[in-house]
Design an enzyme around this catalytic site. Structure first.
Site, PDB file in Angstrom:
ATOM      1  N   GLU A  53      -5.201  -5.170  10.765  1.00  0.00           N
ATOM      2  CA  GLU A  53      -4.207  -4.120  10.914  1.00  0.00           C
ATOM      3  C   GLU A  53      -4.411  -3.372  12.230  1.00  0.00           C
ATOM      4  O   GLU A  53      -5.174  -2.388  12.274  1.00  0.00           O
ATOM      5  CB  GLU A  53      -4.324  -3.124   9.757  1.00  0.00           C
ATOM      6  CG  GLU A  53      -4.077  -3.750   8.404  1.00  0.00           C
ATOM      7  CD  GLU A  53      -3.450  -2.741   7.462  1.00  0.00           C
ATOM      8  OE1 GLU A  53      -2.390  -3.029   6.920  1.00  0.00           O
ATOM      9  OE2 GLU A  53      -4.024  -1.655   7.297  1.00  0.00           O
TER      10      GLU A  53
ATOM     11  N   LYS B 194       0.081   4.275  -0.222  1.00  0.00           N
ATOM     12  CA  LYS B 194      -0.549   5.450   0.401  1.00  0.00           C
ATOM     13  C   LYS B 194      -0.319   6.686  -0.469  1.00  0.00           C
ATOM     14  O   LYS B 194      -0.250   6.574  -1.687  1.00  0.00           O
ATOM     15  CB  LYS B 194      -0.030   5.616   1.834  1.00  0.00           C
ATOM     16  CG  LYS B 194      -0.158   4.309   2.633  1.00  0.00           C
ATOM     17  CD  LYS B 194       0.119   4.441   4.099  1.00  0.00           C
ATOM     18  CE  LYS B 194      -0.080   3.091   4.777  1.00  0.00           C
ATOM     19  NZ  LYS B 194       0.116   3.126   6.218  1.00  0.00           N
TER      20      LYS B 194
ATOM     21  N   GLY C  80       5.154   1.220   4.671  1.00  0.00           N
ATOM     22  CA  GLY C  80       6.475   1.827   4.493  1.00  0.00           C
ATOM     23  C   GLY C  80       7.467   0.959   3.727  1.00  0.00           C
ATOM     24  O   GLY C  80       8.168   1.444   2.824  1.00  0.00           O
TER      25      GLY C  80
ATOM     26  N   ASN D 275       0.877  -1.182   0.000  1.00  0.00           N
ATOM     27  CA  ASN D 275       0.000   0.000   0.000  1.00  0.00           C
ATOM     28  C   ASN D 275       0.914   1.231   0.000  1.00  0.00           C
ATOM     29  O   ASN D 275       1.520   1.555   1.009  1.00  0.00           O
ATOM     30  CB  ASN D 275      -0.878  -0.047   1.257  1.00  0.00           C
ATOM     31  CG  ASN D 275      -1.717   1.201   1.421  1.00  0.00           C
ATOM     32  OD1 ASN D 275      -1.790   2.047   0.526  1.00  0.00           O
ATOM     33  ND2 ASN D 275      -2.358   1.327   2.574  1.00  0.00           N
TER      34      ASN D 275
ATOM     35  N   HIS E 232      -9.260   0.879   5.244  1.00  0.00           N
ATOM     36  CA  HIS E 232      -7.980   1.124   5.908  1.00  0.00           C
ATOM     37  C   HIS E 232      -8.196   2.087   7.076  1.00  0.00           C
ATOM     38  O   HIS E 232      -9.001   3.011   6.991  1.00  0.00           O
ATOM     39  CB  HIS E 232      -6.969   1.707   4.909  1.00  0.00           C
ATOM     40  CG  HIS E 232      -5.584   1.701   5.469  1.00  0.00           C
ATOM     41  ND1 HIS E 232      -5.154   2.647   6.375  1.00  0.00           N
ATOM     42  CD2 HIS E 232      -4.548   0.844   5.287  1.00  0.00           C
ATOM     43  CE1 HIS E 232      -3.897   2.371   6.710  1.00  0.00           C
ATOM     44  NE2 HIS E 232      -3.512   1.282   6.068  1.00  0.00           N
TER      45      HIS E 232
ATOM     46  N   SER F 143       3.657  -2.374  10.245  1.00  0.00           N
ATOM     47  CA  SER F 143       5.111  -2.422  10.423  1.00  0.00           C
ATOM     48  C   SER F 143       5.726  -3.784  10.083  1.00  0.00           C
ATOM     49  O   SER F 143       6.638  -4.241  10.768  1.00  0.00           O
ATOM     50  CB  SER F 143       5.502  -1.980  11.839  1.00  0.00           C
ATOM     51  OG  SER F 143       5.100  -0.636  12.057  1.00  0.00           O
TER      52      SER F 143
ATOM     53  N   GLY G   9       2.675   2.160  10.765  1.00  0.00           N
ATOM     54  CA  GLY G   9       3.591   3.284  10.591  1.00  0.00           C
ATOM     55  C   GLY G   9       4.317   3.682  11.865  1.00  0.00           C
ATOM     56  O   GLY G   9       4.966   4.722  11.920  1.00  0.00           O
TER      57      GLY G   9
ATOM     58  N   GLU H 202      -6.586   4.510   8.097  1.00  0.00           N
ATOM     59  CA  GLU H 202      -6.386   5.934   7.763  1.00  0.00           C
ATOM     60  C   GLU H 202      -7.647   6.499   7.107  1.00  0.00           C
ATOM     61  O   GLU H 202      -7.983   7.669   7.299  1.00  0.00           O
ATOM     62  CB  GLU H 202      -5.148   6.087   6.865  1.00  0.00           C
ATOM     63  CG  GLU H 202      -3.873   5.873   7.676  1.00  0.00           C
ATOM     64  CD  GLU H 202      -2.698   5.312   6.896  1.00  0.00           C
ATOM     65  OE1 GLU H 202      -2.699   5.389   5.658  1.00  0.00           O
ATOM     66  OE2 GLU H 202      -1.764   4.804   7.547  1.00  0.00           O
TER      67      GLU H 202
HETATM   68  P1  PGA Z   1       3.113   0.155   7.660  1.00  0.00           P
HETATM   69  O1  PGA Z   1       1.646   0.336   7.067  1.00  0.00           O
HETATM   70  O2  PGA Z   1       3.674  -1.116   7.068  1.00  0.00           O
HETATM   71  O3  PGA Z   1       3.868   1.377   7.214  1.00  0.00           O
HETATM   72  O4  PGA Z   1       2.969   0.063   9.138  1.00  0.00           O
HETATM   73  C1  PGA Z   1       0.793  -0.767   6.960  1.00  0.00           C
HETATM   74  C2  PGA Z   1      -0.528  -0.363   6.374  1.00  0.00           C
HETATM   75  O5  PGA Z   1      -0.993   0.759   6.615  1.00  0.00           O
HETATM   76  O6  PGA Z   1      -1.142  -1.141   5.628  1.00  0.00           O
END
Ligand code: PGA
Length: 249
Positions: free
Chosen positions: A166, A11, A234, A9, A94, A212, A172, A96
């Site tokens: 998640e 983002k 990330g 992803n 998601h 993460s 993140g 976010e």
């Molecule tokens: P992250 O994001 O690997 O940066 O923690 C995961 C996600 O939002 O799907």
């Protein structure tokens, strides 16, 4: 049989030239062929990404869509628009989107229905916040999210659903759920699907972990029996890191 999947992803990262450069890097990587691979670039770059990856094993997927088919929804895109450029899978729910854009379980149920009506595959995200885990409510929170957005579906629709657990506190932040925490939650979710539908459906549903996931922890997380892959933020922005995770299966 459920599938192993690693999805990146991106983002709101990578403009057009960065998207093209990262895709060129991804095409250079060697993969072991043990999982499906997906990337979710930003909306303006999806079409070009689809063109660049047309003959590749890497599937280009969307990060979001609206539930309406068209109309006065400034800034939104529909399922048919995604399908029209060759995007057949979309991430929905998601954290976010839930947090910054106020997406509710009810809206997500509508988005899931719209995606399925267009024969799209859905990667449905859910997960508890830190306060829920500290209070010991994490299983109840997750069960409610899944029930509200997905349990109205008939069993046959589930072949188009991929789940992504998640935990919000791990996204993140560099903090990952331990492989044991991920396994425990994934087993709980699978049991909830079995109770609502059937053991066969529960066994056939892919459940990804996100939060993460990095090259150095992917193997231990993916080694758990109920973890069928990862949704990667990330670490998906760097081709070698992403493929180290892809090849962790
Ligand atoms: P992250 O994001 O690997 O940066 O923690 C995961 C996600 O939002 O799907």
């Amino acid at each position: 049989m459920r599938k192993n999947i690693v999805a990146g992803n991106w983002k709101m990262n990578n403009d057009l030239s960065q998207t093209q450069a990262l895709i060129a890097d991804l095409k250079q990587q060697k993969e072991a062929g043990r999982c499906e691979i997906m990337i979710a670039p930003t909306m303006p770059n999806l079409y070009n990404a689809c063109e660049l990856l047309r003959d590749s094993k890497i599937e280009v997927i969307g990060q979001n869509m609206h539930f309406a088919s068209h109309g006065a929804y400034t800034g939104e895109v529909s399922a048919s628009m995604l399908k029209g450029i060759g995007v057949n899978t979309v991430i929905l729910g998601h954290s976010e989107r839930r947090t910054y854009f106020n997406e509710t379980d009810e809206m997500l149920a509508q988005k899931v229905d719209a995606a399925l009506a267009h024969e799209m595959r859905v990667i449905f995200c859910f997960g508890e916040e830190l306060k829920d885990r500290k209070a010991g409510n994490h299983e109840a929170v997750v069960a409610t999210q899944i029930k509200n957005a997905l349990f109205h579906l008939p069993e046959r629709a589930w072949k188009h659903i991929v789940l992504a657990y998640e935990p919000v506190w791990a996204i993140g932040t560099g903090e990952t759920a331990t492989p044991e925490q991920a396994q425990e939650m994934h087993a709980f979710i699978r049991k909830a699907i079995e109770n609502q539908y059937s053991a066969v459906l529960a066994d056939n549903t892919s459940i990804l972990y996100g939060g993460s996931v990095k090259p150095n922890n992917a193997k231990s997380i993916f080694s758990k029996p109920d973890v069928d892959g990862g949704l990667i933020g990330g670490a998906a922005l760097q081709a070698e890191d992403f493929f180290t995770i892809v090849n962790a299966f």
